[in-house]
Design a protein around this motif. Structure first.
Motif, PDB file in Angstrom:
ATOM      1  N   LYS A  35      -2.206 -23.510 -11.363  1.00  0.00           N
ATOM      2  CA  LYS A  35      -1.419 -24.586 -10.771  1.00  0.00           C
ATOM      3  C   LYS A  35      -1.943 -24.950  -9.395  1.00  0.00           C
ATOM      4  O   LYS A  35      -2.050 -26.139  -9.044  1.00  0.00           O
ATOM      5  N   ALA A  36      -2.277 -23.938  -8.589  1.00  0.00           N
ATOM      6  CA  ALA A  36      -2.785 -24.194  -7.239  1.00  0.00           C
ATOM      7  C   ALA A  36      -4.113 -24.943  -7.285  1.00  0.00           C
ATOM      8  O   ALA A  36      -4.351 -25.855  -6.482  1.00  0.00           O
ATOM      9  N   GLN A  37      -4.983 -24.603  -8.238  1.00  0.00           N
ATOM     10  CA  GLN A  37      -6.261 -25.301  -8.374  1.00  0.00           C
ATOM     11  C   GLN A  37      -6.047 -26.774  -8.730  1.00  0.00           C
ATOM     12  O   GLN A  37      -6.747 -27.651  -8.215  1.00  0.00           O
ATOM     13  N   THR A  83      -1.860 -18.586   7.555  1.00  0.00           N
ATOM     14  CA  THR A  83      -1.944 -17.260   6.943  1.00  0.00           C
ATOM     15  C   THR A  83      -0.943 -17.206   5.787  1.00  0.00           C
ATOM     16  O   THR A  83      -0.453 -18.244   5.339  1.00  0.00           O
ATOM     17  N   SER A  84      -0.620 -16.013   5.310  1.00  0.00           N
ATOM     18  CA  SER A  84       0.297 -15.873   4.178  1.00  0.00           C
ATOM     19  C   SER A  84       1.640 -15.316   4.644  1.00  0.00           C
ATOM     20  O   SER A  84       1.744 -14.718   5.715  1.00  0.00           O
ATOM     21  N   ASP A 143       2.870 -19.732  -0.297  1.00  0.00           N
ATOM     22  CA  ASP A 143       2.357 -19.550  -1.649  1.00  0.00           C
ATOM     23  C   ASP A 143       2.616 -20.750  -2.549  1.00  0.00           C
ATOM     24  O   ASP A 143       2.002 -20.872  -3.614  1.00  0.00           O
ATOM     25  N   SER A 144       3.499 -21.664  -2.123  1.00  0.00           N
ATOM     26  CA  SER A 144       3.762 -22.870  -2.910  1.00  0.00           C
ATOM     27  C   SER A 144       4.167 -24.010  -1.972  1.00  0.00           C
ATOM     28  O   SER A 144       5.324 -24.428  -1.939  1.00  0.00           O
ATOM     29  N   PRO A 145       3.232 -24.543  -1.195  1.00  0.00           N
ATOM     30  CA  PRO A 145       3.571 -25.572  -0.196  1.00  0.00           C
ATOM     31  C   PRO A 145       3.810 -26.934  -0.834  1.00  0.00           C
ATOM     32  O   PRO A 145       3.275 -27.255  -1.902  1.00  0.00           O
ATOM     33  N   THR A 146       4.612 -27.726  -0.172  1.00  0.00           N
ATOM     34  CA  THR A 146       4.865 -29.100  -0.585  1.00  0.00           C
ATOM     35  C   THR A 146       4.416 -30.043   0.534  1.00  0.00           C
ATOM     36  O   THR A 146       4.143 -29.607   1.659  1.00  0.00           O
ATOM     37  N   TYR A 147       4.402 -31.339   0.214  1.00  0.00           N
ATOM     38  CA  TYR A 147       4.011 -32.310   1.238  1.00  0.00           C
ATOM     39  C   TYR A 147       5.031 -32.346   2.372  1.00  0.00           C
ATOM     40  O   TYR A 147       4.677 -32.589   3.530  1.00  0.00           O
ATOM     41  N   ALA A 148       6.306 -32.091   2.040  1.00  0.00           N
ATOM     42  CA  ALA A 148       7.343 -32.045   3.086  1.00  0.00           C
ATOM     43  C   ALA A 148       7.059 -30.917   4.070  1.00  0.00           C
ATOM     44  O   ALA A 148       7.286 -31.067   5.283  1.00  0.00           O
ATOM     45  N   ASP A 149       6.569 -29.777   3.584  1.00  0.00           N
ATOM     46  CA  ASP A 149       6.208 -28.666   4.473  1.00  0.00           C
ATOM     47  C   ASP A 149       5.056 -29.068   5.391  1.00  0.00           C
ATOM     48  O   ASP A 149       5.068 -28.773   6.591  1.00  0.00           O
ATOM     49  N   ALA A 150       4.060 -29.729   4.819  1.00  0.00           N
ATOM     50  CA  ALA A 150       2.920 -30.176   5.626  1.00  0.00           C
ATOM     51  C   ALA A 150       3.362 -31.196   6.674  1.00  0.00           C
ATOM     52  O   ALA A 150       2.910 -31.159   7.822  1.00  0.00           O
ATOM     53  N   ALA A 244      -3.224 -21.684  -0.274  1.00  0.00           N
ATOM     54  CA  ALA A 244      -2.373 -21.107  -1.317  1.00  0.00           C
ATOM     55  C   ALA A 244      -3.221 -20.640  -2.505  1.00  0.00           C
ATOM     56  O   ALA A 244      -3.016 -19.534  -3.036  1.00  0.00           O
ATOM     57  N   ALA A 245      -4.168 -21.474  -2.933  1.00  0.00           N
ATOM     58  CA  ALA A 245      -5.053 -21.070  -4.029  1.00  0.00           C
ATOM     59  C   ALA A 245      -5.873 -19.844  -3.639  1.00  0.00           C
ATOM     60  O   ALA A 245      -6.062 -18.923  -4.453  1.00  0.00           O
TER      61      ALA A 245
END
Length: 304
Positions: A35-37, A83-84, A143-150, A244-245
């Motif tokens: 999914k990340a890829q 980072t993570s 580990d699962s970012p969204t555009y809102a987070d960015a 994330a990937a």
């Protein structure tokens, strides 16, 4: 059962339980990488074309916009480190932190004051433990970012770049993240986002490509004002997806190594347990033979 054998049995049960956990984490990470890829592949063309568009505006006009114009003597620079939030990913976060530290030292060597922004609990913990100031930080979505987070992380960066240095602004904006190359290769990189490098247009021109001519309405400055926030947001989002990937790939590799090591340890402990059991059996046989021999001697003596 002897004490030594009980110790081995207990350790085998403990390592077996750990192996089940690491194997499950390996499978989860492997499922998330796909999914990340896909997200990285989907976001990269948009970020690339947006960069080309902003570069075209910057090179196709004579407007001196503060977000695309190099400062004569830059004195402050901002670094966004990704980072993570979670561990068990090998050297993923530590490698990104080391890249940020190298960049910080280089910028300070150039006489610039460095302002640090951090995404991820590992980076926040690193700076917090060393009591080093972090201008702002964000956690909970690496580990699962969204555009809102960015967008949330990009907002203060756009604000400080838009200000004058005397008002708390910065002259440069850098981002440090882990680039996803393949399932086995993830490289920590540092990239300068702003001021925008005009190398893209020059590279295309050197390849013989005819660059289009643009007309800007209402003005080039207004177009830059509208495009540059989207540019920063898209670059941060793409970096988050790349990170994330890379995190999932690093965790899968670390968990596979841990699972393999647990398997080898179980084999070693099983051999030791078998050896201990054989030693116990040999001792028991020796004791039985010795007891039978003593009984036989005692019986023979009584007959006399």
């Amino acid at each position: 059962m002897g004490a030594q054998l009980r110790v081995y049995k207990r350790r085998i049960r403990s390592v077996t339980a750990t192996k089940k956990i690491t194997k499950a984490m390996e499978m989860i990470a492997a499922s998330r990488i796909v999914k990340a890829q896909r997200q990285v592949a989907a976001s990269t063309p948009y970020a690339t074309e947006l960069t080309r568009a902003v570069t075209a505006v910057a090179t196709g006009s004579t407007t001196k916009h503060p977000l695309t114009t190099e400062a004569a003597t830059p004195v402050r620079a901002a670094i966004l480190l990704i980072t993570s939030d979670r561990g068990l990913a090998g050297g993923y976060s530590s490698n990104a932190i080391k890249a940020a530290e190298r960049l910080t030292e280089r910028l300070r060597g150039e006489g610039k004051e460095v302002v640090t922004y951090v995404i991820g609990r590992k980076g926040v913990a690193y700076y917090g433990f060393r009591e080093r100031k972090v201008e702002d930080s964000w956690v909970g979505f690496t580990d699962s970012p969204t555009y809102a987070d960015a967008k949330r992380a990009a907002a203060p960066l756009i604000e400080v770049v838009s200000k004058e240095t005397a008002e708390g602004g910065v002259d440069e904006l850098h981002i440090v993240f882990t680039e996803f190359v393949s399932m086995m290769t993830q490289n920590p990189v540092d990239d300068r986002m702003l001021p925008l490098s005009l190398g893209t247009a020059k590279d295309e021109d050197s390849k013989g490509e005819i660059l289009p001519l643009f007309e800007f309405e209402p003005s080039a400055e207004d177009v830059l004002d509208a495009l540059l926030p989207r540019y920063v947001e898209s670059r941060v989002y793409n970096a988050l997806l790349q990170a994330a990937a890379s995190e999932h790939a690093a965790r899968r590799r670390a968990m596979k190594s841990a699972t393999d090591n647990a398997g080898e340890l179980i084999k070693t402990l099983s051999r030791l347990a078998n050896a201990a059991r054989q030693a116990e059996i040999t001792q028991e046989i020796s004791e039985i033979v010795g007891g039978a021999s003593a009984l036989a001697d005692a019986t023979a003596g009584s007959d006399k």
